[in-house]
Design a protein around this motif. Sequence first.
Motif, PDB file in Angstrom:
ATOM      1  N   GLU A 458      16.972 -17.150  -1.710  1.00 46.97           N
ATOM      2  CA  GLU A 458      18.086 -17.700  -0.930  1.00 46.97           C
ATOM      3  C   GLU A 458      17.733 -19.083  -0.381  1.00 46.97           C
ATOM      4  O   GLU A 458      18.560 -20.023  -0.391  1.00 46.97           O
ATOM      5  CB  GLU A 458      18.446 -16.755   0.226  1.00 46.97           C
ATOM      6  CG  GLU A 458      19.090 -15.463  -0.243  1.00 46.97           C
ATOM      7  CD  GLU A 458      19.393 -14.541   0.925  1.00 46.97           C
ATOM      8  OE1 GLU A 458      19.091 -14.944   2.088  1.00 46.97           O
ATOM      9  OE2 GLU A 458      19.868 -13.403   0.697  1.00 46.97           O
ATOM     10  N   LEU A 459      16.474 -19.194   0.101  1.00 46.53           N
ATOM     11  CA  LEU A 459      16.034 -20.488   0.635  1.00 46.53           C
ATOM     12  C   LEU A 459      16.043 -21.561  -0.460  1.00 46.53           C
ATOM     13  O   LEU A 459      16.451 -22.708  -0.232  1.00 46.53           O
ATOM     14  CB  LEU A 459      14.636 -20.327   1.247  1.00 46.53           C
ATOM     15  CG  LEU A 459      14.015 -21.581   1.858  1.00 46.53           C
ATOM     16  CD1 LEU A 459      14.909 -22.091   3.012  1.00 46.53           C
ATOM     17  CD2 LEU A 459      12.611 -21.320   2.365  1.00 46.53           C
ATOM     18  N   LYS A 460      15.574 -21.122  -1.658  1.00 45.47           N
ATOM     19  CA  LYS A 460      15.526 -22.078  -2.764  1.00 45.47           C
ATOM     20  C   LYS A 460      16.928 -22.530  -3.157  1.00 45.47           C
ATOM     21  O   LYS A 460      17.189 -23.724  -3.394  1.00 45.47           O
ATOM     22  CB  LYS A 460      14.833 -21.436  -3.968  1.00 45.47           C
ATOM     23  CG  LYS A 460      14.680 -22.386  -5.146  1.00 45.47           C
ATOM     24  CD  LYS A 460      13.920 -21.689  -6.270  1.00 45.47           C
ATOM     25  CE  LYS A 460      13.773 -22.651  -7.448  1.00 45.47           C
ATOM     26  NZ  LYS A 460      13.071 -21.999  -8.556  1.00 45.47           N
ATOM     27  N   GLU A 461      17.846 -21.582  -3.190  1.00 47.37           N
ATOM     28  CA  GLU A 461      19.226 -21.924  -3.516  1.00 47.37           C
ATOM     29  C   GLU A 461      19.803 -22.888  -2.469  1.00 47.37           C
ATOM     30  O   GLU A 461      20.497 -23.869  -2.807  1.00 47.37           O
ATOM     31  CB  GLU A 461      20.070 -20.661  -3.584  1.00 47.37           C
ATOM     32  CG  GLU A 461      19.738 -19.790  -4.806  1.00 47.37           C
ATOM     33  CD  GLU A 461      20.543 -18.498  -4.794  1.00 47.37           C
ATOM     34  OE1 GLU A 461      21.309 -18.300  -3.818  1.00 47.37           O
ATOM     35  OE2 GLU A 461      20.361 -17.680  -5.729  1.00 47.37           O
ATOM     36  N   ASN A 462      19.531 -22.601  -1.218  1.00 46.40           N
ATOM     37  CA  ASN A 462      20.035 -23.462  -0.142  1.00 46.40           C
ATOM     38  C   ASN A 462      19.436 -24.858  -0.239  1.00 46.40           C
ATOM     39  O   ASN A 462      20.117 -25.871  -0.013  1.00 46.40           O
ATOM     40  CB  ASN A 462      19.717 -22.862   1.228  1.00 46.40           C
ATOM     41  CG  ASN A 462      20.524 -21.589   1.477  1.00 46.40           C
ATOM     42  OD1 ASN A 462      21.614 -21.440   0.926  1.00 46.40           O
ATOM     43  ND2 ASN A 462      19.987 -20.679   2.297  1.00 46.40           N
TER      44      ASN A 462
END
Length: 493
Positions: A458-462
Amino acid sequence: MSNTEILLLEKDHNFKVKYEIINIENSSDNELKKYIKNEIRDLNRRIEDNNLKIQDYNEQIKKFTNQADAVDYTVAIGSGILAGIIDSFFVGSFSLGEGKAWSNHKVNDFVMNIAKKNGYNGKKKNGIVKYRLSGAIKYLEDKFKIPSDNIWSGKNINISTKSHHLDDLAHHPTPIGLIASIVTQFTEKAYLQNRFGKKFSLEITETGLIGNTIYEKILAGTVNWFYHLVSDMSGSNKTAGVGMGIPGPLLSLVKEFSMLPGINKTNLPELLDKAFREHKFDLRSELAVFHQLRKQAIPVILNEVLIRVFYFFSRLIKEYREKGNFKDIEWENTIPYKNRTLTRMLTISTGTFLAIDLLDAGIRSGGNLGAFILRVNFVNIGRFTLSCYSEYKMERKKRKIEKDISEIYSQQLSLSNVKLSYNIVGMWISTKEAVEKIDKLSYSIQNSISYIENSNNELKENMDKIGNSIDIMKKERKNEKLLKNLKNIISEF
């Protein structure tokens, strides 16, 4: 641990095997832990009790174990030799004639004193009062009569004037003789046994000698019985001092034994009659024998005293050397009584005494068997026999204690095995709990890994979205100040 059963073995005090099954599946871990804890506490208590028993048994074994050293043996042999020398030179041979002279004198004086105390005043002649034994005997006979005295006369039952004191129970100076005298007062019958073992219950003819009340019967059965026996001790008034007396306690007891069913069918009654009538083995003869035995007892007692005194002081010195003072001395270790070391010393000393005595008797008798027997110290033979028997008893007790100790050690081993089994059960329960906790921790770790991976994705996507937004903003060249701040924030990650 599923479907697991632990087998425990235990033994009770009789060493009968018992089995106990504990099913772990049917109980909670806490219940099992509490149960095992209580059982182990009980096992520890039993093990401690057995240790105390073993300690006590070890103390007893010391008492029944011979610990004599070379000095003890030397003193025991020396004491035995000394006693043998004293017996040889100062005691001499067994003299029944000497003993009878002494016993006749003592019995005659006793009869005379009893008669005087009961009113005998002697016979006055030419102004001088003379006391004669025959007069004393007649006085007691007339004053203290018993109903069974001449009941046998004229009955043709093989009882005579020489044997009736032995054949009539009421003439026995024993408890049974007293009982027979009292029973005669109530049943009005005399109880006798002739030399062939045949028993008789004869009706009393002189009923005037029977009491009228219970008190009179008991009084006559005791007082008259005693004083009448005194009147018969030295013979009749016609044969005072030399006639047939009453049987002694020993002969009386054997005669009473010969009246038992079965024994009366043997020749024992006839042998007793022969000893009493032909050999005149009456009360005075028994006293003569005991007088001679008392003389023989002098070296035996001396030997006994020497050994016990030496044992006491030698152990006292040993205790003092070990403890360094009298305050801490264990006095039970110095008491010359009932221990194997003392018994062994007494056995050796009395055995040495016996060897010296037999050697002396053999030399002095010149091969004459009768003279040899008369020179043997019978008291020491009895003491030596007693010492040997004590040794035998102590050895048996020692072996029994050793067997008990062996059984307790066996029981200790069994109890330790049971305790080990309970500890193994406790270990399995602890292992089970540890495995369950590890499983829970592993499950938690696995869940944490999935959560971290999802968070990283999720962090990477954000971050990708933010990067795309920055690129768009660069192209449009808008909000340069905002872009600069975002760049600084992103650079911090």
